[in-house]
Write a protein that holds these residues in place. Structure first.
Motif, PDB file in Angstrom:
ATOM      1  N   ARG A 179       4.232   1.979   2.330  1.00 25.50           N
ATOM      2  CA  ARG A 179       5.142   3.114   2.161  1.00 25.50           C
ATOM      3  C   ARG A 179       4.329   4.390   2.284  1.00 25.50           C
ATOM      4  O   ARG A 179       3.355   4.573   1.560  1.00 25.50           O
ATOM      5  CB  ARG A 179       5.853   3.069   0.813  1.00 25.50           C
ATOM      6  CG  ARG A 179       6.896   4.190   0.720  1.00 25.50           C
ATOM      7  CD  ARG A 179       7.784   4.008  -0.473  1.00 25.50           C
ATOM      8  NE  ARG A 179       7.509   5.135  -1.356  1.00 25.50           N
ATOM      9  CZ  ARG A 179       7.753   5.147  -2.632  1.00 25.50           C
ATOM     10  NH1 ARG A 179       8.235   4.087  -3.235  1.00 25.50           N
ATOM     11  NH2 ARG A 179       7.503   6.204  -3.349  1.00 25.50           N
ATOM     12  N   ALA A 180       4.715   5.250   3.205  1.00 24.87           N
ATOM     13  CA  ALA A 180       4.051   6.542   3.400  1.00 24.87           C
ATOM     14  C   ALA A 180       5.006   7.635   2.930  1.00 24.87           C
ATOM     15  O   ALA A 180       6.133   7.727   3.414  1.00 24.87           O
ATOM     16  CB  ALA A 180       3.696   6.734   4.872  1.00 24.87           C
ATOM     17  N   THR A 181       4.539   8.459   1.969  1.00 26.86           N
ATOM     18  CA  THR A 181       5.393   9.469   1.355  1.00 26.86           C
ATOM     19  C   THR A 181       4.632  10.778   1.180  1.00 26.86           C
ATOM     20  O   THR A 181       3.496  10.780   0.722  1.00 26.86           O
ATOM     21  CB  THR A 181       5.891   8.987  -0.033  1.00 26.86           C
ATOM     22  OG1 THR A 181       6.591   7.762   0.130  1.00 26.86           O
ATOM     23  CG2 THR A 181       6.792  10.005  -0.691  1.00 26.86           C
ATOM     24  N   ASP A 182       5.294  11.869   1.517  1.00 22.90           N
ATOM     25  CA  ASP A 182       4.759  13.205   1.247  1.00 22.90           C
ATOM     26  C   ASP A 182       5.254  13.599  -0.139  1.00 22.90           C
ATOM     27  O   ASP A 182       6.443  13.845  -0.334  1.00 22.90           O
ATOM     28  CB  ASP A 182       5.255  14.189   2.302  1.00 22.90           C
ATOM     29  CG  ASP A 182       4.936  15.631   1.972  1.00 22.90           C
ATOM     30  OD1 ASP A 182       4.170  15.898   1.019  1.00 22.90           O
ATOM     31  OD2 ASP A 182       5.467  16.516   2.678  1.00 22.90           O
ATOM     32  N   TYR A 183       4.334  13.653  -1.108  1.00 30.85           N
ATOM     33  CA  TYR A 183       4.701  14.022  -2.476  1.00 30.85           C
ATOM     34  C   TYR A 183       4.620  15.519  -2.705  1.00 30.85           C
ATOM     35  O   TYR A 183       5.051  15.995  -3.751  1.00 30.85           O
ATOM     36  CB  TYR A 183       3.816  13.285  -3.494  1.00 30.85           C
ATOM     37  CG  TYR A 183       4.204  11.842  -3.638  1.00 30.85           C
ATOM     38  CD1 TYR A 183       5.172  11.456  -4.552  1.00 30.85           C
ATOM     39  CD2 TYR A 183       3.625  10.860  -2.837  1.00 30.85           C
ATOM     40  CE1 TYR A 183       5.554  10.127  -4.672  1.00 30.85           C
ATOM     41  CE2 TYR A 183       4.001   9.536  -2.948  1.00 30.85           C
ATOM     42  CZ  TYR A 183       4.965   9.178  -3.863  1.00 30.85           C
ATOM     43  OH  TYR A 183       5.354   7.869  -3.974  1.00 30.85           O
ATOM     44  N   GLY A 184       4.053  16.255  -1.772  1.00 27.44           N
ATOM     45  CA  GLY A 184       3.947  17.695  -1.957  1.00 27.44           C
ATOM     46  C   GLY A 184       3.259  18.016  -3.264  1.00 27.44           C
ATOM     47  O   GLY A 184       2.117  17.637  -3.483  1.00 27.44           O
ATOM     48  N   ILE A 185       3.972  18.712  -4.169  1.00 23.53           N
ATOM     49  CA  ILE A 185       3.404  19.063  -5.476  1.00 23.53           C
ATOM     50  C   ILE A 185       4.037  18.241  -6.605  1.00 23.53           C
ATOM     51  O   ILE A 185       3.915  18.589  -7.775  1.00 23.53           O
ATOM     52  CB  ILE A 185       3.565  20.575  -5.775  1.00 23.53           C
ATOM     53  CG1 ILE A 185       5.042  20.974  -5.757  1.00 23.53           C
ATOM     54  CG2 ILE A 185       2.739  21.397  -4.796  1.00 23.53           C
ATOM     55  CD1 ILE A 185       5.308  22.371  -6.293  1.00 23.53           C
ATOM     56  N   ILE A 204       0.850  -1.182   0.000  1.00 24.35           N
ATOM     57  CA  ILE A 204       0.000   0.000   0.000  1.00 24.35           C
ATOM     58  C   ILE A 204       0.885   1.230   0.000  1.00 24.35           C
ATOM     59  O   ILE A 204       1.810   1.340   0.811  1.00 24.35           O
ATOM     60  CB  ILE A 204      -0.918   0.003   1.234  1.00 24.35           C
ATOM     61  CG1 ILE A 204      -1.817  -1.232   1.208  1.00 24.35           C
ATOM     62  CG2 ILE A 204      -1.738   1.289   1.295  1.00 24.35           C
ATOM     63  CD1 ILE A 204      -2.515  -1.507   2.518  1.00 24.35           C
ATOM     64  N   LEU A 205       0.593   2.142  -0.900  1.00 28.05           N
ATOM     65  CA  LEU A 205       1.268   3.430  -0.946  1.00 28.05           C
ATOM     66  C   LEU A 205       0.330   4.461  -0.346  1.00 28.05           C
ATOM     67  O   LEU A 205      -0.801   4.626  -0.798  1.00 28.05           O
ATOM     68  CB  LEU A 205       1.611   3.808  -2.391  1.00 28.05           C
ATOM     69  CG  LEU A 205       2.264   5.175  -2.604  1.00 28.05           C
ATOM     70  CD1 LEU A 205       3.585   5.280  -1.834  1.00 28.05           C
ATOM     71  CD2 LEU A 205       2.482   5.430  -4.087  1.00 28.05           C
ATOM     72  N   VAL A 206       0.788   5.136   0.712  1.00 24.25           N
ATOM     73  CA  VAL A 206       0.042   6.237   1.326  1.00 24.25           C
ATOM     74  C   VAL A 206       0.732   7.508   0.865  1.00 24.25           C
ATOM     75  O   VAL A 206       1.915   7.718   1.146  1.00 24.25           O
ATOM     76  CB  VAL A 206       0.045   6.139   2.863  1.00 24.25           C
ATOM     77  CG1 VAL A 206      -0.726   7.304   3.479  1.00 24.25           C
ATOM     78  CG2 VAL A 206      -0.530   4.802   3.329  1.00 24.25           C
ATOM     79  N   ALA A 207      -0.002   8.353   0.128  1.00 20.85           N
ATOM     80  CA  ALA A 207       0.585   9.537  -0.486  1.00 20.85           C
ATOM     81  C   ALA A 207      -0.087  10.806   0.020  1.00 20.85           C
ATOM     82  O   ALA A 207      -1.282  11.004  -0.177  1.00 20.85           O
ATOM     83  CB  ALA A 207       0.439   9.453  -2.012  1.00 20.85           C
ATOM     84  N   GLY A 208       0.690  11.645   0.659  1.00 19.18           N
ATOM     85  CA  GLY A 208       0.211  12.965   1.040  1.00 19.18           C
ATOM     86  C   GLY A 208       0.501  13.919  -0.100  1.00 19.18           C
ATOM     87  O   GLY A 208       1.622  13.944  -0.612  1.00 19.18           O
TER      88      GLY A 208
END
Length: 169
Positions: A44-50, A11-15
């Motif tokens: 995997r939890a990732t902050d993608y921003g913009i 699972i990819l958790v994307a902010g």
């Protein structure tokens, strides 16, 4: 390792969102507070921003599910959380590839243009109060962050059950 291991549901958790536009920074703020047990192993939890194209490229890996954490346009209740299954179908002809486009529809269109297919996707979104040029969330949206973190945990737990591989032996 950038994506899931072979034959392992992941699972990819994307902010997603722009921290310089007030409440649009909701996704990154939630990801900043995601508990450690949600980062590692099959998650995997990732902050993608913009970084829309960065997310689209990462989605080329074989993810079982995607959890998008994002700000939503207001429907009159700033700070209200919504959890829903995303419609990832691309509706336009040609995808516009923009490295900084963070609209989820643009990300899915970019993924399709790259030859990928979006995994099952759940959105955890919060209605915004403001997206003015400012750093920091409004009081209403900031108050929703702890509930959003719990929602991420709940959704990931549910998805792990959904994507579990039966034991053999």
């Amino acid at each position: 390792m950038t994506g899931p291991a072979a034959n392992t549901p992941a699972i990819l958790v994307a902010g997603i969102g722009n921290i310089f536009l007030g409440d649009d920074g909701f996704g990154p703020e939630v990801l900043r507070r995601v508990p450690r047990h949600l980062a590692g192993g099959r998650i995997r939890a990732t902050d993608y921003g913009i970084g829309g194209m960065h997310l689209a490229y990462d989605l080329l890996d074989d993810w079982a599910a995607l959890v998008l954490v994002d700000a939503l346009p207001t429907r009159g209740c700033p700070g209200r959380l919504h959890v829903f299954e995303a419609d990832t179908a691309t509706r336009s002809g040609a995808a516009r590839l923009d490295a900084h486009a963070m609209d989820p529809a643009a990300v899915f269109a970019g993924l399709t243009a790259l030859g990928g297919t979006a995994p099952y996707t759940v959105v955890i979104g919060c209605e915004v109060a403001t997206v003015d040029e400012t750093i920091g969330l409004s009081a209403a949206v900031a108050a929703a962050v702890p509930d959003a973190v719990r929602a991420v945990d709940d959704v990931v737990s549910r998805l792990l059950g959904r994507t579990a591989v039966p034991e053999t032996g």
